[in-house]
Structures are given as structure tokens and as C-alpha cells.
Scaffold this motif. Structure first.
Motif, PDB file in Angstrom:
ATOM      1  N   MET A 176      43.022  32.503  34.654  1.00 26.08           N
ATOM      2  CA  MET A 176      42.472  31.937  35.887  1.00 26.08           C
ATOM      3  C   MET A 176      42.556  33.042  36.877  1.00 26.08           C
ATOM      4  O   MET A 176      42.022  33.128  37.958  1.00 26.08           O
ATOM      5  CB  MET A 176      43.265  30.789  36.257  1.00 26.08           C
ATOM      6  CG  MET A 176      43.230  29.503  35.464  1.00 26.08           C
ATOM      7  SD  MET A 176      41.501  29.107  35.300  1.00 26.08           S
ATOM      8  CE  MET A 176      41.882  27.353  34.063  1.00 26.08           C
ATOM      9  N   LYS A 177      43.399  34.034  36.733  1.00 31.57           N
ATOM     10  CA  LYS A 177      43.499  35.185  37.332  1.00 31.57           C
ATOM     11  C   LYS A 177      43.136  36.533  36.745  1.00 31.57           C
ATOM     12  O   LYS A 177      43.599  36.688  35.715  1.00 31.57           O
ATOM     13  CB  LYS A 177      44.891  35.303  38.296  1.00 31.57           C
ATOM     14  CG  LYS A 177      45.125  34.085  39.176  1.00 31.57           C
ATOM     15  CD  LYS A 177      46.528  34.272  39.876  1.00 31.57           C
ATOM     16  CE  LYS A 177      46.184  35.268  41.088  1.00 31.57           C
ATOM     17  NZ  LYS A 177      47.755  35.380  41.756  1.00 31.57           N
ATOM     18  N   ASP A 214      62.127  39.611  45.996  1.00 24.86           N
ATOM     19  CA  ASP A 214      61.571  38.487  46.588  1.00 24.86           C
ATOM     20  C   ASP A 214      61.787  37.318  45.587  1.00 24.86           C
ATOM     21  O   ASP A 214      61.605  37.308  44.292  1.00 24.86           O
ATOM     22  CB  ASP A 214      60.182  38.589  46.977  1.00 24.86           C
ATOM     23  CG  ASP A 214      59.890  39.814  48.174  1.00 24.86           C
ATOM     24  OD1 ASP A 214      61.064  39.820  48.781  1.00 24.86           O
ATOM     25  OD2 ASP A 214      58.972  40.200  47.959  1.00 24.86           O
ATOM     26  N   ASN A 215      61.741  36.170  46.120  1.00 22.15           N
ATOM     27  CA  ASN A 215      61.790  34.927  45.229  1.00 22.15           C
ATOM     28  C   ASN A 215      60.202  34.309  44.807  1.00 22.15           C
ATOM     29  O   ASN A 215      59.352  34.742  45.702  1.00 22.15           O
ATOM     30  CB  ASN A 215      62.168  33.592  45.948  1.00 22.15           C
ATOM     31  CG  ASN A 215      63.872  33.714  46.061  1.00 22.15           C
ATOM     32  OD1 ASN A 215      64.487  34.534  45.565  1.00 22.15           O
ATOM     33  ND2 ASN A 215      64.248  33.044  47.064  1.00 22.15           N
ATOM     34  N   HIS A 216      59.903  34.100  43.587  1.00 23.15           N
ATOM     35  CA  HIS A 216      58.493  33.879  43.240  1.00 23.15           C
ATOM     36  C   HIS A 216      58.667  32.316  42.502  1.00 23.15           C
ATOM     37  O   HIS A 216      60.028  31.840  42.074  1.00 23.15           O
ATOM     38  CB  HIS A 216      57.975  34.683  42.472  1.00 23.15           C
ATOM     39  CG  HIS A 216      57.957  36.183  42.903  1.00 23.15           C
ATOM     40  ND1 HIS A 216      56.785  36.220  43.774  1.00 23.15           N
ATOM     41  CD2 HIS A 216      58.623  37.057  42.788  1.00 23.15           C
ATOM     42  CE1 HIS A 216      56.990  37.504  44.210  1.00 23.15           C
ATOM     43  NE2 HIS A 216      58.029  37.938  43.855  1.00 23.15           N
ATOM     44  N   THR A 217      57.949  31.633  42.072  1.00 25.30           N
ATOM     45  CA  THR A 217      57.645  30.345  41.460  1.00 25.30           C
ATOM     46  C   THR A 217      56.746  30.692  40.487  1.00 25.30           C
ATOM     47  O   THR A 217      55.541  30.765  40.559  1.00 25.30           O
ATOM     48  CB  THR A 217      57.287  28.973  42.521  1.00 25.30           C
ATOM     49  OG1 THR A 217      58.133  29.194  43.482  1.00 25.30           O
ATOM     50  CG2 THR A 217      57.210  27.737  41.893  1.00 25.30           C
ATOM     51  N   GLU A 253      49.477  29.390  42.585  1.00 24.55           N
ATOM     52  CA  GLU A 253      47.775  29.531  42.456  1.00 24.55           C
ATOM     53  C   GLU A 253      47.726  29.566  40.739  1.00 24.55           C
ATOM     54  O   GLU A 253      48.564  29.941  40.141  1.00 24.55           O
ATOM     55  CB  GLU A 253      47.515  31.013  42.578  1.00 24.55           C
ATOM     56  CG  GLU A 253      47.454  31.244  44.200  1.00 24.55           C
ATOM     57  CD  GLU A 253      46.762  32.493  44.778  1.00 24.55           C
ATOM     58  OE1 GLU A 253      46.505  33.342  43.901  1.00 24.55           O
ATOM     59  OE2 GLU A 253      46.698  32.797  45.839  1.00 24.55           O
ATOM     60  N   THR A 254      46.732  28.792  40.051  1.00 21.11           N
ATOM     61  CA  THR A 254      46.641  28.658  38.816  1.00 21.11           C
ATOM     62  C   THR A 254      46.486  29.924  38.009  1.00 21.11           C
ATOM     63  O   THR A 254      45.758  30.788  38.499  1.00 21.11           O
ATOM     64  CB  THR A 254      45.653  27.967  38.632  1.00 21.11           C
ATOM     65  OG1 THR A 254      45.362  26.713  39.345  1.00 21.11           O
ATOM     66  CG2 THR A 254      45.382  27.502  36.894  1.00 21.11           C
TER      67      THR A 254
END
Length: 354
Positions: free
Chosen positions: A160-161, A116-119, A145-146
């Protein structure tokens, strides 16, 4: 050992800096520089990588993985920074592609197949008021998402996660706040100061101002004050009634927005209560290219005299047109009757009929 080296190299892109464009030559003007890096790919390969920098909301430079060129939109900014500086930053952008691939491989935990593509995005900004450094920010995002960032007030990294917690000790050791401050001074604050020395090459322009009003059918009045085409960015617009500042109704602002020609635009509105007829209002404009604040009066409510005069003029034209048409019809009618009399044979005398 090799593992630590790879991670250390992954954060070398902190040294990157985008190139900005316009900067006013006022002695004390607030400016913000924002740089956004965006990497798109899988955990196996980097498909795309771009960098966009903007100054006060106006895009100034761009980098794309496809041609690996750092494009600067203003020639005088290139002159201010120098060819060597720009080429050095371009090389760092090329080298940083592997760092973002590392982020995709290590920060994407739930993609087992890696198809899958992620950013992954990285924002970096700094804020100056004249020559004074006001603030800076660093933060990352994964798939919108931060993910993590730097708390400038407490000077440490913040996860942040939950997935980012395990990387926090590494960031604190390899890239502590002290290093961040050094890089910001070297790659953001000093370049901005260098550009400010060349700001005289950018022509300053005073605002073009227009003030209008709208009277609704319900009787409410809304005032509009619009300033456009000005540079530098800093400007103030506010309302007065009978020369007095105050809050007279519901105010709104478009915010200072960039125009296509690198100048700026701002519009403020004032919606008055139903009982206020909108008389005595002015819009006051303050800008560095105006020697003193300039006052622009709001036009009065449109009167009915002008529409009435227009209606009477239209009626007069219609009456005149009808008269002309009737006259032409009458002449045609008369001409037709006369022609018939000429063509009909004269009756013979009674004596000749015998």
C-alpha cells in the motif's frame, strides 16, 4: 541464513487469535471477529504491545505487554475454547513481541536516530454466516497509514506504500495465500464453530421496543423506532404506512451497537416531508426471539385538549389561592379593628365633664 530465519520468525504471529465473546445460537447468523494488534516503540525498543479482539463490535479479550496475561471477559467462552488452547495463545502473544519489534526496525525507514516513537498495527478478521466462511482480511499499518495487506480476491500480497514494495517478494514466498488460508481455518473459523456449540449457555433476549414522534415548530414530523437489550445481534426494523412498505421520507439508522451488558441496540428514524402529518405509520420488528414480526404503531400527534385542561386547572388553582389569601387578609384586618375598639377608653358623658 540467520537473516532468513529471523524474518521467518517475524511472521509467526499470524498464528495468533483473539478470543471472542457472544455468539447467538441461531442456525444461520452472520458474525464477524476482529483482532487488532498494536505495537508502540522506537527502532531500538518495544515500549508497549496490546491485542484486542471483538465479536460483532463487542470486546471479548485483551492482552497487554505489562502483565502478559490474556484476559477473557466471558467464562463460558473460556470453557468452550479450553484452558490448553488459551494458554497456547497467550504464549504466542508473548513470543510475538519480538516480531513487532522487527517490524519497527525494518519498516521505519526515515527515522535515522531511532529516538522517535512509532506505531505498527495489524488487523486480522474473519466473517462467518452460520457455518459458512464468507471472507477474511489481513492488513498492516505504520504510523496510522496502511502499509500492506492481502488481496483476498486475487490471493496475493499488496503493497500500500512505496516503502512496502521491497518486502512483497519475501511475503509471497514465506507466507503465501495458501498458508494464510490454512491459518484462518485453524485459528479463526474452527474456534468460532467450537464456540457456537456452547452458545446455548448465552441466554437469548428479545428486543424492548419503543416508538415515538417529534413534531417541530415548523410542522415537520420525525418518527423514532428504538430496539434495545436484544440478543443475538441480527435484527430488522422497517417502516410501514397503512400496512405497506415503502420509502416515505428521509430514513436514517444508528447501526447495530453494543450495550454494556453485551446485548445490542438499534434506532431508526424517519423524517417526513412537510406535507405528511405522520398518520398510519408503524415500525415492524423482526428478531429470532420473536415468533413473528411485531408491529408497533406510531403515536398520534399530541392534541391541544390536554394542555388546555392543564392551563384551566392552573388558573383555577391560582384563583382559589388568591381567594384564600384575600379571606385570610380580611379576617386579620377585621380582627385588628376590633382589638383597637376594645383597647380605646370609652368617652365620658358630657355631664361628668362639667
Amino acid at each position: 541464513m540467520e537473516y532468513k530465519k529471523t524474518r521467518r520468525e517475524s511472521f509467526s504471529f499470524w498464528l495468533l487469535i483473539g478470543v471472542v465473546i457472544t455468539l447467538g445460537d441461531t442456525e444461520a447468523a452472520y458474525h464477524s471477529l476482529e483482532i487488532c494488534f498494536t505495537a508502540v516503540g522506537t527502532t531500538k525498543s518495544l515500549l508497549d504491545f496490546t491485542m484486542v479482539s471483538s465479536m460483532d463490535g463487542v470486546q471479548g479479550s485483551f492482552y497487554d505487554k505489562k502483565d502478559q496475561q490474556l484476559v477473557i471477559k466471558e467464562g463460558w467462552v473460556s470453557q468452550a475454547l479450553g484452558v490448553h488452547y488459551i494458554e497456547k495463545k497467550r504464549q504466542k502473544l508473548v513470543e510475538s513481541e519480538i516480531n513487532f519489534l522487527w517490524a519497527l526496525q525494518n519498516w521505519i525507514q526515515h527515522d535515522i536516530k531511532g529516538e522517535d516513537n512509532h506505531t505498527v498495527q495489524f488487523w486480522h478478521d474473519c466473517h462467518l454466516d452460520g457455518d459458512t466462511h464468507m471472507s477474511s482480511h489481513f492488513w498492516y499499518a505504520v504510523d496510522g497509514e496502511t502499509f500492506c495487506g492481502v488481496d483476498e480476491q486475487h490471493r496475493h500480497w499488496v503493497a500500500m506504500k512505496p516503502e512496502a514494495e521491497c518486502f512483497k517478494p519475501f511475503w509471497e514466498v514465506i507466507f503465501p495465500y495458501k498458508k494464510i488460508k490454512h491459518y484462518m481455518q485453524e485459528d479463526c473459523i474452527e474456534p468460532l464453530r467450537r464456540i457456537s456449540k456452547y452458545s446455548r449457555m448465552r441466554e437469548n433476549v428479545p428486543p424492548e421496543v419503543s416508538v415515538t414522534r417529534h413534531d417541530s415548530s415548523e410542522g415537520r414530523v420525525t418518527l423514532f423506532c428504538r430496539a434495545t437489550g436484544f440478543y443475538p445481534r441480527s435484527i430488522m426494523l422497517h417502516w410501514k404506512r397503512d400496512g405497506v412498505l415503502g420509502v416515505w421520507g428521509q430514513e436514517d439508522s444508528s447501526g447495530i451497537l453494543p450495550n454494556a451488558d453485551a446485548t445490542f441496540y438499534l434506532q431508526i428514524t424517519l423524517e417526513l416531508p412537510p406535507s405528511d402529518p405522520g398518520r398510519g405509520y408503524t415500525c415492524v420488528v423482526e428478531h429470532s426471539e420473536l415468533e413473528t414480526p411485531v408491529t408497533f404503531p406510531v403515536p398520534g400527534k399530541p392534541t391541544m385538549k390536554r394542555p388546555l385542561a392543564m392551563i384551566l386547572s392552573i388558573l383555577a388553582i391560582l384563583v382559589l389561592s388568591c381567594a384564600v389569601v384575600f379571606n385570610i387578609w380580611k379576617k386579620k384586618k377585621t380582627g385588628t379593628t376590633s382589638q383597637q375598639h376594645l383597647e380605646d377608653p370609652l368617652p365620658l358623658p358630657p355631664l361628668l365633664l362639667q
